[in-house]
Structures are given as C-alpha cells and as structure tokens.
Design a protein around this motif. Structure first.
Motif, PDB file in Angstrom:
ATOM      1  N   TYR A  82      53.125  33.122  40.282  1.00  0.00           N
ATOM      2  CA  TYR A  82      52.603  33.684  39.243  1.00  0.00           C
ATOM      3  C   TYR A  82      51.411  34.659  40.182  1.00  0.00           C
ATOM      4  O   TYR A  82      50.252  34.554  40.647  1.00  0.00           O
ATOM      5  CB  TYR A  82      51.366  33.475  38.362  1.00  0.00           C
ATOM      6  N   THR A  83      51.577  36.418  39.882  1.00  0.00           N
ATOM      7  CA  THR A  83      50.675  37.514  39.829  1.00  0.00           C
ATOM      8  C   THR A  83      49.605  37.720  38.561  1.00  0.00           C
ATOM      9  O   THR A  83      50.245  37.917  37.333  1.00  0.00           O
ATOM     10  CB  THR A  83      51.240  38.595  40.635  1.00  0.00           C
ATOM     11  N   ALA A  84      48.950  38.145  38.874  1.00  0.00           N
ATOM     12  CA  ALA A  84      47.607  39.157  37.823  1.00  0.00           C
ATOM     13  C   ALA A  84      47.014  39.790  38.753  1.00  0.00           C
ATOM     14  O   ALA A  84      46.622  39.937  39.786  1.00  0.00           O
ATOM     15  CB  ALA A  84      46.640  38.582  37.103  1.00  0.00           C
ATOM     16  N   ARG A  85      46.716  41.422  37.910  1.00  0.00           N
ATOM     17  CA  ARG A  85      45.636  42.203  38.390  1.00  0.00           C
ATOM     18  C   ARG A  85      44.223  42.040  38.441  1.00  0.00           C
ATOM     19  O   ARG A  85      43.805  42.101  36.891  1.00  0.00           O
ATOM     20  CB  ARG A  85      46.939  43.164  37.959  1.00  0.00           C
ATOM     21  N   LEU A  86      43.377  42.288  38.970  1.00  0.00           N
ATOM     22  CA  LEU A  86      41.832  42.391  38.975  1.00  0.00           C
ATOM     23  C   LEU A  86      41.258  43.810  38.350  1.00  0.00           C
ATOM     24  O   LEU A  86      41.728  44.402  38.792  1.00  0.00           O
ATOM     25  CB  LEU A  86      41.207  41.870  40.040  1.00  0.00           C
ATOM     26  N   VAL A  87      40.693  43.733  37.454  1.00  0.00           N
ATOM     27  CA  VAL A  87      39.928  44.712  36.625  1.00  0.00           C
ATOM     28  C   VAL A  87      39.062  44.299  36.689  1.00  0.00           C
ATOM     29  O   VAL A  87      38.229  43.842  36.601  1.00  0.00           O
ATOM     30  CB  VAL A  87      41.395  45.357  35.534  1.00  0.00           C
ATOM     31  N   ASN A  88      38.064  46.257  36.325  1.00  0.00           N
ATOM     32  CA  ASN A  88      36.577  46.630  35.606  1.00  0.00           C
ATOM     33  C   ASN A  88      35.844  46.035  37.339  1.00  0.00           C
ATOM     34  O   ASN A  88      34.739  45.139  37.863  1.00  0.00           O
ATOM     35  CB  ASN A  88      35.598  45.441  35.275  1.00  0.00           C
ATOM     36  N   VAL A  89      37.125  46.347  38.446  1.00  0.00           N
ATOM     37  CA  VAL A  89      35.765  45.854  39.947  1.00  0.00           C
ATOM     38  C   VAL A  89      35.451  47.998  40.256  1.00  0.00           C
ATOM     39  O   VAL A  89      36.825  48.476  40.382  1.00  0.00           O
ATOM     40  CB  VAL A  89      37.601  46.314  41.081  1.00  0.00           C
ATOM     41  N   PRO A  90      34.616  48.463  40.302  1.00  0.00           N
ATOM     42  CA  PRO A  90      33.792  49.063  40.367  1.00  0.00           C
ATOM     43  C   PRO A  90      34.218  50.011  42.052  1.00  0.00           C
ATOM     44  O   PRO A  90      34.783  49.415  43.076  1.00  0.00           O
ATOM     45  CB  PRO A  90      31.883  48.904  40.953  1.00  0.00           C
ATOM     46  N   SER A  91      34.776  51.624  42.177  1.00  0.00           N
ATOM     47  CA  SER A  91      35.716  51.781  43.193  1.00  0.00           C
ATOM     48  C   SER A  91      34.396  51.763  44.314  1.00  0.00           C
ATOM     49  O   SER A  91      34.817  51.666  45.916  1.00  0.00           O
ATOM     50  CB  SER A  91      35.022  53.264  42.846  1.00  0.00           C
ATOM     51  N   TYR A  93      33.089  49.251  45.384  1.00  0.00           N
ATOM     52  CA  TYR A  93      32.517  47.827  45.677  1.00  0.00           C
ATOM     53  C   TYR A  93      33.754  47.332  46.838  1.00  0.00           C
ATOM     54  O   TYR A  93      34.769  48.036  46.979  1.00  0.00           O
ATOM     55  CB  TYR A  93      33.012  46.662  44.459  1.00  0.00           C
ATOM     56  N   ASN A  94      33.040  47.065  47.607  1.00  0.00           N
ATOM     57  CA  ASN A  94      33.755  46.596  49.861  1.00  0.00           C
ATOM     58  C   ASN A  94      34.071  45.057  49.920  1.00  0.00           C
ATOM     59  O   ASN A  94      34.825  45.025  50.861  1.00  0.00           O
ATOM     60  CB  ASN A  94      32.936  47.208  50.754  1.00  0.00           C
ATOM     61  N   ARG A  95      34.652  44.273  48.824  1.00  0.00           N
ATOM     62  CA  ARG A  95      33.941  42.904  48.757  1.00  0.00           C
ATOM     63  C   ARG A  95      35.926  42.165  47.847  1.00  0.00           C
ATOM     64  O   ARG A  95      35.725  41.446  47.427  1.00  0.00           O
ATOM     65  CB  ARG A  95      32.949  41.951  48.630  1.00  0.00           C
ATOM     66  N   ARG A  96      36.186  43.891  47.815  1.00  0.00           N
ATOM     67  CA  ARG A  96      37.369  43.342  47.029  1.00  0.00           C
ATOM     68  C   ARG A  96      37.652  41.932  47.094  1.00  0.00           C
ATOM     69  O   ARG A  96      38.648  40.451  45.531  1.00  0.00           O
ATOM     70  CB  ARG A  96      38.124  43.604  46.224  1.00  0.00           C
ATOM     71  N   VAL A  97      38.952  41.122  47.695  1.00  0.00           N
ATOM     72  CA  VAL A  97      39.162  40.328  48.495  1.00  0.00           C
ATOM     73  C   VAL A  97      38.779  38.977  48.399  1.00  0.00           C
ATOM     74  O   VAL A  97      38.842  38.032  47.579  1.00  0.00           O
ATOM     75  CB  VAL A  97      39.791  40.173  49.526  1.00  0.00           C
ATOM     76  N   PRO A 122      40.174  49.825  44.754  1.00  0.00           N
ATOM     77  CA  PRO A 122      39.625  49.526  43.393  1.00  0.00           C
ATOM     78  C   PRO A 122      40.540  48.825  42.090  1.00  0.00           C
ATOM     79  O   PRO A 122      40.253  48.273  41.570  1.00  0.00           O
ATOM     80  CB  PRO A 122      39.002  50.328  43.723  1.00  0.00           C
ATOM     81  N   ASN A 123      41.276  50.004  42.140  1.00  0.00           N
ATOM     82  CA  ASN A 123      42.179  49.647  41.014  1.00  0.00           C
ATOM     83  C   ASN A 123      43.794  48.921  41.219  1.00  0.00           C
ATOM     84  O   ASN A 123      45.108  48.873  39.553  1.00  0.00           O
ATOM     85  CB  ASN A 123      42.846  50.888  40.567  1.00  0.00           C
ATOM     86  N   ASP A 124      44.048  48.295  42.269  1.00  0.00           N
ATOM     87  CA  ASP A 124      44.908  47.546  42.501  1.00  0.00           C
ATOM     88  C   ASP A 124      44.912  46.441  43.387  1.00  0.00           C
ATOM     89  O   ASP A 124      45.739  46.386  44.494  1.00  0.00           O
ATOM     90  CB  ASP A 124      45.997  48.651  43.173  1.00  0.00           C
ATOM     91  N   VAL A 125      43.850  45.340  42.395  1.00  0.00           N
ATOM     92  CA  VAL A 125      43.564  44.098  43.453  1.00  0.00           C
ATOM     93  C   VAL A 125      44.783  43.015  42.691  1.00  0.00           C
ATOM     94  O   VAL A 125      45.012  43.040  41.331  1.00  0.00           O
ATOM     95  CB  VAL A 125      42.366  44.079  43.544  1.00  0.00           C
ATOM     96  N   THR A 126      45.670  42.560  43.230  1.00  0.00           N
ATOM     97  CA  THR A 126      46.368  41.632  42.681  1.00  0.00           C
ATOM     98  C   THR A 126      46.454  40.382  43.759  1.00  0.00           C
ATOM     99  O   THR A 126      46.506  40.294  44.673  1.00  0.00           O
ATOM    100  CB  THR A 126      48.289  42.064  43.252  1.00  0.00           C
TER     101      THR A 126
END
Length: 214
Positions: A82-91, A93-97, A122-126
């Motif tokens: 399965y895959t999904a996209r993480l949203v509402n991540v501040p531009s 924010y550097n700890r996305r993973v 920031p707008n493309d974390v899967t």
C-alpha cells in the motif's frame, strides 16, 4: 600669575566630559542588553530546550495526516503493498522521513506504520506499507500432493511435490513459491525448498530424511 582658562577651553573640557559619560553609559547598556539577550537565546538548561523542541515537533506531527491510500500488487505470500501521501507538512520541516515512519495509517481496521518512506519535498512524502493481514487475494496455497519417492536408492531421503494455487497475476512466482507455507507428514515448512515452472504452472519440491529410503 598664570592666566585663567578661557571660556572656550572650559566649554571644550565640559563637552569632553559629557561625551565620555555618554560613551560609558552606552557601553554599560550594550553589555546589559547582550547579557539579557544571551540568557533568552542560550538557556542554561539544555534539557529544557530539548523538551521544548520535542513538544514543538509533536505539535507539528499531530497536524500531519495520510491521504490517497492505494492498494498495489501482492508482494509475497498473503502480503500486499500500500502507498499513501503525507500532507500538511510545513515547508520548513526537515524531519519528514522520521515523521513519515512514525505516523500510522488505518488499513483493514488496524494501524500500521510505513515500512519505508520516499521524501521528494514537503508536499511529496510517500509512505509504503506491506500488509500481511486480511489479504486473501494474495494468499497462495499448495495442492496436488505428490510423493515422488526416494531421491535415489539408499539415499535416506524422500522427495515431495506440490502445485502452487492462487498465484496472483502480477506476483513473482519464485517469491510466492518460497514463502507459501506447507504442511505434510507431520512437518511444517515456511515455503518450498526448490521451485520450478512446468506447463505454465508453478511447482514446489521438498526433500527430507526418510528411514525407509535407506
């Protein structure tokens, strides 16, 4: 008799004194300001600062959520990706993973954290999941039990063959053959020991010790 200081000389002296007082006062004010500023920005308690950062990180993560959850192909026995996209991540924010790996998603009524994450900004974390619960379309199984007999006279080993059923259309036959469990003759195996294809079908072989083959 010495001459009295002129009015101009006295004025100049007074000016110098006033300037020195002003310089000293300004220097003291600057020192006080720097002391207060450093106290505010460089706290003496590093643990308190670390707690503040953690609390802020938790606050930011609490506002992030998953969207566009999609099922994909079966990856291995009874397991679908399965895959999904993480949203509402501040531009900024550097700890996305780290956030991606820690935030669960609900699949089949249970919560799962990603197996791995892709960070393209920031707008493309899967997030990627491999779910091995409630995936019957991915559950292959063995049929057509066949005892081929002793491997060779005196070998002390017997060979069994099974045919693999319900292999997903896009599934890797080698992967499913090696991970589909089998049970026979009081023994349990996590997958076939040897795999091959014949007449567009997938077969598994098992070899085990058998006293009757000695």
């Amino acid at each position: 008799m010495p001459s009295k200081p002129s009015h101009l000389h006295q004025s100049f002296k007074s000016y110098i004194q006033t300037a020195l007082i002003a310089i000293i006062t300004a220097s003291i004010a600057i020192l006080i300001f720097k002391s207060v500023f450093n106290t505010c920005n460089d706290p003496l308690d590093p643990e308190a600062e670390e707690r503040r950062k953690l609390k802020e990180d938790e606050r930011l993560r609490s506002n992030m959520f998953w969207t566009d959850l999609e099922p994909h192909t079966c990856k291995t026995y009874a397991t679908r990706e399965y895959t999904a996209r993480l949203v509402n991540v501040p531009s900024y924010y550097n700890r996305r993973v780290e956030a991606c790996m820690a935030i669960p998603v609900n699949i089949h009524g249970a919560e799962y954290t990603p197996k791995w994450c892709e960070d393209r900004g920031p707008n493309d974390v899967t997030g990627h999941w491999e779910v091995n619960q409630h995936e019957p379309d991915c559950a292959s199984y063995w049929s057509w039990y066949k005892d081929i007999g002793c491997v060779s006279p005196g070998s002390g080993q017997r060979r069994i063959e099974h045919y693999l059923e319900n292999l997903p259309l896009e599934g890797d036959w080698k992967e499913f053959c090696a991970t589909t469990p089998a049970s026979f003759r009081g023994m349990h195996f996590m997958g076939a020991e040897f795999c091959f294809q014949k007449n567009y079908g997938t077969y598994g072989h098992w070899v085990f010790d058998d006293e009757s083959c000695k």
